[in-house]
Design an enzyme around this catalytic site. Structure first.
Site, PDB file in Angstrom:
ATOM      1  CB  SER A  25      -0.964   0.318   0.921  1.00  0.00           C
ATOM      2  OG  SER A  25      -1.627   1.279   1.315  1.00  0.00           O
ATOM      3  CG  HIS A  49      -4.323   5.437  -2.360  1.00  0.00           C
ATOM      4  ND1 HIS A  49      -5.471   4.513  -2.632  1.00  0.00           N
ATOM      5  CD2 HIS A  49      -4.225   4.793  -1.482  1.00  0.00           C
ATOM      6  CE1 HIS A  49      -5.982   3.062  -1.782  1.00  0.00           C
ATOM      7  NE2 HIS A  49      -4.670   3.392  -1.225  1.00  0.00           N
ATOM      8  CB  VAL A  96      -1.917  -4.462  -5.154  1.00  0.00           C
ATOM      9  CG1 VAL A  96      -2.501  -4.605  -6.477  1.00  0.00           C
ATOM     10  CG2 VAL A  96      -0.689  -4.838  -4.471  1.00  0.00           C
ATOM     11  NE  ARG A  97      -8.122  -4.996   0.127  1.00  0.00           N
ATOM     12  CZ  ARG A  97      -8.157  -4.068  -0.594  1.00  0.00           C
ATOM     13  NH1 ARG A  97      -7.273  -2.898  -1.559  1.00  0.00           N
ATOM     14  NH2 ARG A  97      -9.732  -3.737  -0.829  1.00  0.00           N
ATOM     15  CG  HIS A 117      -9.599   7.807 -15.328  1.00  0.00           C
ATOM     16  ND1 HIS A 117     -10.247   6.934 -14.601  1.00  0.00           N
ATOM     17  CD2 HIS A 117     -10.031   9.050 -14.655  1.00  0.00           C
ATOM     18  CE1 HIS A 117     -10.528   7.495 -13.637  1.00  0.00           C
ATOM     19  NE2 HIS A 117     -10.229   8.290 -13.802  1.00  0.00           N
ATOM     20  CG  HIS A 143     -18.520  13.065   6.260  1.00  0.00           C
ATOM     21  ND1 HIS A 143     -17.700  12.499   5.544  1.00  0.00           N
ATOM     22  CD2 HIS A 143     -17.852  14.586   6.448  1.00  0.00           C
ATOM     23  CE1 HIS A 143     -16.368  12.456   5.380  1.00  0.00           C
ATOM     24  NE2 HIS A 143     -16.714  14.105   6.022  1.00  0.00           N
ATOM     25  N   GLY A 161      -5.146  -5.472  15.287  1.00  0.00           N
ATOM     26  CA  GLY A 161      -4.217  -5.374  16.050  1.00  0.00           C
ATOM     27  C   GLY A 161      -2.122  -4.501  15.289  1.00  0.00           C
ATOM     28  N   GLY A 162      -3.442  -3.782  14.116  1.00  0.00           N
ATOM     29  CA  GLY A 162      -1.872  -4.058  13.340  1.00  0.00           C
ATOM     30  C   GLY A 162      -0.971  -3.014  13.670  1.00  0.00           C
ATOM     31  NE  ARG A 163       5.806  -1.084  12.866  1.00  0.00           N
ATOM     32  CZ  ARG A 163       6.308  -0.058  12.373  1.00  0.00           C
ATOM     33  NH1 ARG A 163       5.871   0.583  11.137  1.00  0.00           N
ATOM     34  NH2 ARG A 163       7.785   0.522  12.640  1.00  0.00           N
TER      35      ARG A 163
END
Length: 315
Positions: free
Chosen positions: A107, A121, A124-125, A160, A190, A273-275
């Site tokens: 990321s 930004h 990929v995961r 694009h 919002h 609980g990630g960093r």
């Protein structure tokens, strides 16, 4: 957007995904440093979760701060596992509650110094949830999106065009679908306002089986630098003053709002609980909020809001 089917039978090759991701973070850091003409360098922080943490694994956080071109750029790789899914994941997929999981990804968020260069930004995961006696459930996700402070038609079209090129080999319908998905996702609900001009967004992606889905994820990752580098090179030497800087900081507050209020990745990381330092690397170094502010009618700042942020077809 309806998520992809989750019945793909192919056995996922998680080590191959991890190898690609580790290569990708190195390529991206090298490419971003090259845009700084030798003056911008990443600090590389390798980390490992402690043994008593509910989340196990390791990662690399690469940070570039106060550079000549980039005020802040963060690129992170992580490969972590846990005994059960956090609420941010299981709320969308209740059937997966109670499964162990592994998650890995790259990321990045890049905040330029010059207000005429957009923030970028990408991520990929890969995610796999497992339960003894049952087949694993896995999927890919990711995309890339652009957040300009001033609108330029050529930049938006180029961005694009690269997004479309990333999708071309996987079906004529893929780019329009994921472009629309991106517009839907990166919306500050919002405020009824888009964060930027979009790009690609996909999640729950196992379309065509593991090999084809993995190839698609790689194509998205590989197209980020070709999409962003020419825009930085085109805009970085444009002169700016206090007005443009003030506008940039004001618009950065919208970026911070989205990440803290709406972004599922931020919620997932914090709930699991990630960093924290790695999860929040996307935040801009400086931002400003102004009460009930509206740019002057007919100004370049107003043009961004009126002409560039509303979703449109760029290619």
């Amino acid at each position: 957007m309806t998520p992809e089917s989750h019945s793909a039978p192919a056995t996922p090759d998680a080590p191959a995904v991890e190898t690609y991701l580790r290569t990708l973070i190195s390529r991206i850091c090298t490419g971003v440093e090259a845009l700084g003409a030798g003056g911008d360098r990443f600090l590389r922080d390798e980390w490992e979760k402690p043994a008593d943490s509910p989340l196990q694994g390791e990662g690399i956080t690469c940070m570039l701060e106060d550079g000549a071109v980039f005020e802040r750029a963060g690129v992170g790789f992580s490969a972590v596992s846990g005994a059960k899914l956090p609420t941010a994941a299981s709320a969308r997929r209740p059937a997966l509650a109670g499964r162990s999981f592994r998650a890995m990804g790259v990321s990045l968020v890049i905040h330029p110094r010059n207000p005429f260069v957009p923030t970028a930004h990408a991520n990929v995961r890969f995610f796999i949830a497992e339960k003894p006696g049952e087949p694993p459930v896995w999927w890919f996700g990711g995309g890339f999106d652009l957040t300009p402070y001033y609108g330029f038609e050529a930049d938006c079209k180029h961005w694009h065009e690269q997004a479309r090129a990333a999708c071309e080999a996987f079906g004529a319908d893929v780019y329009p679908r994921l472009k629309h998905w991106c517009d839907d996702y990166f919306c500050l609900k919002h405020r009824h306002e888009q964060r930027g001009i979009g790009g690609l967004f996909f999640d729950d992606w196992d379309h065509g089986g593991f090999d084809r889905a993995f190839a698609f994820m790689q194509s998205v990752g590989d197209h980020f630098l070709p999409a962003y580098q020419p825009i930085v090179q085109r805009r970085n030497d444009v002169a700016y003053g206090a007005r443009e800087r003030d506008w940039q900081l004001y618009r950065r507050s919208r970026y911070a709002e989205f990440n803290l209020v709406w972004d599922r990745g931020t919620l997932f990381g914090l709930q699991s609980g990630g960093r924290v330092e790695s999860i929040l690397l996307s935040m801009p170094p400086l931002a400003a909020w102004r009460y009930a502010f509206h740019p002057e009618a007919g100004s370049p700042e107003a043009a961004l809001i009126e002409d560039y942020l509303p979703p449109r077809d760029w290619v």
